[in-house]
Design a protein around this motif. Structure first.
Motif, PDB file in Angstrom:
ATOM      1  N   ALA A 114     -56.731  51.473 -37.051  1.00 58.85           N
ATOM      2  CA  ALA A 114     -55.638  52.440 -36.983  1.00 58.85           C
ATOM      3  C   ALA A 114     -54.951  52.534 -38.332  1.00 58.85           C
ATOM      4  N   ASN A 115     -53.984  53.447 -38.398  1.00 55.66           N
ATOM      5  CA  ASN A 115     -53.135  53.557 -39.577  1.00 55.66           C
ATOM      6  C   ASN A 115     -51.897  52.711 -39.328  1.00 55.66           C
ATOM      7  N   GLU A 116     -51.772  51.635 -40.074  1.00 58.12           N
ATOM      8  CA  GLU A 116     -50.719  50.655 -39.824  1.00 58.12           C
ATOM      9  C   GLU A 116     -49.325  51.258 -39.994  1.00 58.12           C
ATOM     10  N   VAL A 117     -49.147  52.092 -40.995  1.00 60.62           N
ATOM     11  CA  VAL A 117     -47.831  52.671 -41.262  1.00 60.62           C
ATOM     12  C   VAL A 117     -47.395  53.564 -40.107  1.00 60.62           C
ATOM     13  N   LEU A 118     -48.324  54.394 -39.609  1.00 54.64           N
ATOM     14  CA  LEU A 118     -47.970  55.297 -38.515  1.00 54.64           C
ATOM     15  C   LEU A 118     -47.678  54.533 -37.230  1.00 54.64           C
ATOM     16  N   LEU A 119     -48.445  53.469 -36.952  1.00 52.97           N
ATOM     17  CA  LEU A 119     -48.171  52.690 -35.744  1.00 52.97           C
ATOM     18  C   LEU A 119     -46.815  51.988 -35.843  1.00 52.97           C
ATOM     19  N   LEU A 120     -46.454  51.557 -37.039  1.00 49.72           N
ATOM     20  CA  LEU A 120     -45.122  50.976 -37.217  1.00 49.72           C
ATOM     21  C   LEU A 120     -44.040  52.001 -36.884  1.00 49.72           C
ATOM     22  N   VAL A 121     -44.242  53.240 -37.321  1.00 48.21           N
ATOM     23  CA  VAL A 121     -43.282  54.302 -37.007  1.00 48.21           C
ATOM     24  C   VAL A 121     -43.230  54.538 -35.497  1.00 48.21           C
ATOM     25  N   ASN A 139     -57.004  45.371 -20.260  1.00 44.75           N
ATOM     26  CA  ASN A 139     -57.472  45.752 -18.931  1.00 44.75           C
ATOM     27  C   ASN A 139     -58.694  46.638 -19.098  1.00 44.75           C
ATOM     28  N   HIS A 140     -59.849  46.122 -18.576  1.00 44.17           N
ATOM     29  CA  HIS A 140     -61.110  46.852 -18.693  1.00 44.17           C
ATOM     30  C   HIS A 140     -61.409  47.216 -20.154  1.00 44.17           C
ATOM     31  N   ASP A 141     -61.299  46.226 -21.044  1.00 44.85           N
ATOM     32  CA  ASP A 141     -61.602  46.378 -22.459  1.00 44.85           C
ATOM     33  C   ASP A 141     -60.668  47.364 -23.167  1.00 44.85           C
ATOM     34  N   LYS A 142     -59.523  47.642 -22.573  1.00 47.93           N
ATOM     35  CA  LYS A 142     -58.546  48.517 -23.210  1.00 47.93           C
ATOM     36  C   LYS A 142     -57.244  47.751 -23.404  1.00 47.93           C
ATOM     37  N   LEU A 143     -56.699  47.830 -24.617  1.00 51.57           N
ATOM     38  CA  LEU A 143     -55.414  47.192 -24.906  1.00 51.57           C
ATOM     39  C   LEU A 143     -54.287  48.090 -24.411  1.00 51.57           C
ATOM     40  N   ILE A 144     -53.313  47.473 -23.757  1.00 50.16           N
ATOM     41  CA  ILE A 144     -52.188  48.215 -23.198  1.00 50.16           C
ATOM     42  C   ILE A 144     -50.895  47.571 -23.680  1.00 50.16           C
ATOM     43  N   VAL A 145     -50.027  48.391 -24.279  1.00 49.19           N
ATOM     44  CA  VAL A 145     -48.697  47.941 -24.686  1.00 49.19           C
ATOM     45  C   VAL A 145     -47.678  48.616 -23.768  1.00 49.19           C
ATOM     46  N   VAL A 146     -46.796  47.789 -23.177  1.00 50.53           N
ATOM     47  CA  VAL A 146     -45.771  48.317 -22.270  1.00 50.53           C
ATOM     48  C   VAL A 146     -44.402  47.971 -22.851  1.00 50.53           C
ATOM     49  N   ALA A 156     -49.640  59.458 -31.585  1.00 53.30           N
ATOM     50  CA  ALA A 156     -50.579  59.166 -30.494  1.00 53.30           C
ATOM     51  C   ALA A 156     -51.779  60.104 -30.544  1.00 53.30           C
ATOM     52  N   GLN A 157     -51.542  61.366 -30.889  1.00 52.44           N
ATOM     53  CA  GLN A 157     -52.641  62.325 -30.987  1.00 52.44           C
ATOM     54  C   GLN A 157     -53.591  61.961 -32.125  1.00 52.44           C
ATOM     55  N   VAL A 158     -53.033  61.525 -33.250  1.00 50.62           N
ATOM     56  CA  VAL A 158     -53.870  61.121 -34.381  1.00 50.62           C
ATOM     57  C   VAL A 158     -54.752  59.933 -34.010  1.00 50.62           C
ATOM     58  N   HIS A 159     -54.223  58.979 -33.241  1.00 50.10           N
ATOM     59  CA  HIS A 159     -54.961  57.768 -32.881  1.00 50.10           C
ATOM     60  C   HIS A 159     -55.654  57.871 -31.530  1.00 50.10           C
ATOM     61  N   GLN A 160     -55.571  59.048 -30.891  1.00 47.11           N
ATOM     62  CA  GLN A 160     -56.192  59.263 -29.578  1.00 47.11           C
ATOM     63  C   GLN A 160     -55.682  58.238 -28.560  1.00 47.11           C
ATOM     64  N   LEU A 161     -54.389  58.072 -28.530  1.00 45.31           N
ATOM     65  CA  LEU A 161     -53.755  57.159 -27.584  1.00 45.31           C
ATOM     66  C   LEU A 161     -53.279  57.931 -26.358  1.00 45.31           C
ATOM     67  N   ILE A 219     -42.744  52.540 -20.763  1.00 45.28           N
ATOM     68  CA  ILE A 219     -43.657  53.341 -21.567  1.00 45.28           C
ATOM     69  C   ILE A 219     -44.951  52.561 -21.709  1.00 45.28           C
ATOM     70  N   HIS A 220     -46.052  53.130 -21.199  1.00 49.76           N
ATOM     71  CA  HIS A 220     -47.365  52.493 -21.239  1.00 49.76           C
ATOM     72  C   HIS A 220     -48.200  53.189 -22.318  1.00 49.76           C
ATOM     73  N   ILE A 221     -48.663  52.402 -23.286  1.00 51.78           N
ATOM     74  CA  ILE A 221     -49.488  52.936 -24.383  1.00 51.78           C
ATOM     75  C   ILE A 221     -50.881  52.326 -24.262  1.00 51.78           C
ATOM     76  N   HIS A 222     -51.884  53.179 -24.038  1.00 55.93           N
ATOM     77  CA  HIS A 222     -53.269  52.729 -23.853  1.00 55.93           C
ATOM     78  C   HIS A 222     -54.055  52.962 -25.136  1.00 55.93           C
ATOM     79  N   PHE A 223     -54.610  51.877 -25.704  1.00 58.16           N
ATOM     80  CA  PHE A 223     -55.432  51.959 -26.905  1.00 58.16           C
ATOM     81  C   PHE A 223     -56.893  51.953 -26.492  1.00 58.16           C
TER      82      PHE A 223
END
Length: 449
Positions: free
Chosen positions: A343-350, A376-383, A425-430, A445-449
């Motif tokens: 990913a782009n570290e700067v954008l994820l920090l934002v 969960n099922h090989d997908k990282l989830i941040v809540v 999220a659109q840039v990283h397909q989240l 807020i559930h973020i699926h990577f």
């Protein structure tokens, strides 16, 4: 600096096609010349052998009957270009009128049967020598080589002259065909020259050739991207003008109050309000610039990074604000879980900073804000969830709209944070899901990577 005049595509095509045609014409003519020359030699050599065989038969029948030398009459104008000799026991018994009386080749022990080329006077002759019915009979049949050249030239004149005359007509036909084929490009060039500077409408592709269709589509894509960038710039300008008007007005008002106030306490408070307005304006400018970069940048660089480290960094930056409101800020994750992503570290920090800052900003004092990282099922989830008031379904649906702020929110803000989050999220397909928190009662807020 010397400029090079651009070359003509039409002239290059005409030159290339005509050059290719002429080169092929010369190659075919050369091969035909060699083949025809070989075939003519074969035919005429066979005629020499046939003539020699007739002389052998004739001389076999006449040997002993007539020892007188006989000269054959000249019956045709081409007879001067051929000659023959017949020798019996070393004496000339028969010859053509134009043949010398001496043997044109040796008839002694050095006699060699077969084909050869000799020089008689100023002329070159093709000679065929053979023995007669008896070994003491020698037969020579010869033909001028210039005869073969004349025949070959006559054949080629009849073939090449019409083709040579056809070449100019072929050149004109090729020029006309290429010029007609290039007409769609000239029409396109004229159409582009007539367009106004700000015109970004797509070009018509209904009646174009299939060869220039990809170019037209590429131009239309370019016009569309340029139009999108232009609209984004206009939107950014309008947004900046709209949103900066309020903090600038507040700055002016607080500055005027500070200048007019004589009470030191009230003057200090006015200056503090001025600094707060400066901070709000600065944050708004940062948000607007981030939003503009995301909209205008077609592709961002991606590198390997760890989600847990990014979240910890954001929590460290925002912890003083949570401590100021006596909020509990926690992070749950399993260190055994691999959280490395591209990913782009700067954008994820934002992205995380906006979401965590919103949770702190819009949650009341003593609230609980918890962040969790799981797989969960090989997908990282941040809540990210809090114990605040949350939002109703209508407000959740409007998250991401520019400058949208819930009527229940009392904290200051620009209404751009969620727009930035959606773009990142659109840039990283989240995939981002927003719903009420089952654990804390506020917003989750559930973020699926």
């Amino acid at each position: 600096m010397k400029t090079t005049k651009p070359g003509s595509l039409q002239s290059q095509l005409i030159t290339l096609v005509l050059g290719t045609v002429v080169a092929i014409f010369i190659l075919i003519a050369s091969l035909t010349w060699l083949d025809a020359s070989h075939e003519i030699d074969e035919i005429l050599d066979s005629h020499l052998t046939q003539a020699a065989s007739l002389l052998v038969v004739q001389e076999a029948n006449e040997v002993g009957e007539n020892e007188q030398q006989i000269d054959a009459p000249i019956l045709h104008r081409y007879a001067q270009k051929t000659l023959f000799q017949v020798f019996h026991e070393g004496k000339l018994s028969l010859r053509s009128a134009n043949a010398p009386i001496t043997p044109i080749q040796a008839i002694d022990q050095h006699f060699t049967a077969g084909f050869s080329t000799i020089q008689i006077g100023q002329d070159s002759w093709r000679v065929f020598a053979t023995d007669g019915a008896e070994n003491d009979i020698k037969v020579f049949v010869a033909e001028k080589l210039e005869t073969r050249a004349s025949i070959l030239q006559a054949v080629f004149r009849s073939m090449l002259v019409p083709l040579g005359l056809a070449l100019p007509a072929l050149g004109i036909a090729i020029w006309w065909a290429i010029r007609r084929g290039m007409r769609p490009l000239r029409v396109l060039s004229h159409s582009l020259q007539q367009r106004k500077a700000g015109s970004l409408e797509p070009l018509a592709t209904e009646f174009c050739n299939i060869e220039i269709l990809p170019m037209l589509k590429a131009l239309n894509d370019l016009f569309q991207r340029t139009n999108d960038l232009h609209k984004a710039e206009q939107r950014f300008t309008a947004d900046a003008a709209h949103e900066l008007r309020t903090p600038i007005a507040a700055l002016r008002t607080q500055a005027q109050v500070a200048m007019a106030e004589t009470d030191p306490v009230l003057q200090t408070r006015a200056l503090q309000n001025t600094l707060a307005a400066c901070d709000r304006a600065s944050r708004l400018v940062d948000q607007l610039l981030t939003l503009a970069k995301l909209e205008n940048q077609a592709q961002v660089e991606m590198h390997a990074c760890h989600l847990s480290q990014l979240i910890k960094q954001c929590m460290t930056d925002l912890a003083p604000r949570a401590i100021h409101k006596q909020q509990q800020l926690g992070f749950d994750y399993d260190e055994a879980v691999s959280d490395e992503i591209i990913a782009n570290e700067v954008l994820l920090l934002v992205l995380f900073r906006n979401l965590i800052d919103n949770a702190i900003r819009y949650s009341p004092p003593l609230a609980i804000i918890n962040i969790s990282l799981s797989i969960n099922h090989d997908k990282l989830i941040v809540v990210i969830e809090d114990s605040g008031k949350g939002l109703d379904e209508a407000a959740i649906q409007q998250l991401g709209e520019r400058f949208f702020r819930s009527s229940e929110q009392q904290e200051s803000g620009s209404g751009l944070g969620w727009s930035i989050v959606r773009l990142i999220a659109q840039v990283h397909q989240l995939t981002i899901q927003v719903k009420p928190s089952e654990n804390l009662g506020g917003l989750a807020i559930h973020i699926h990577f």
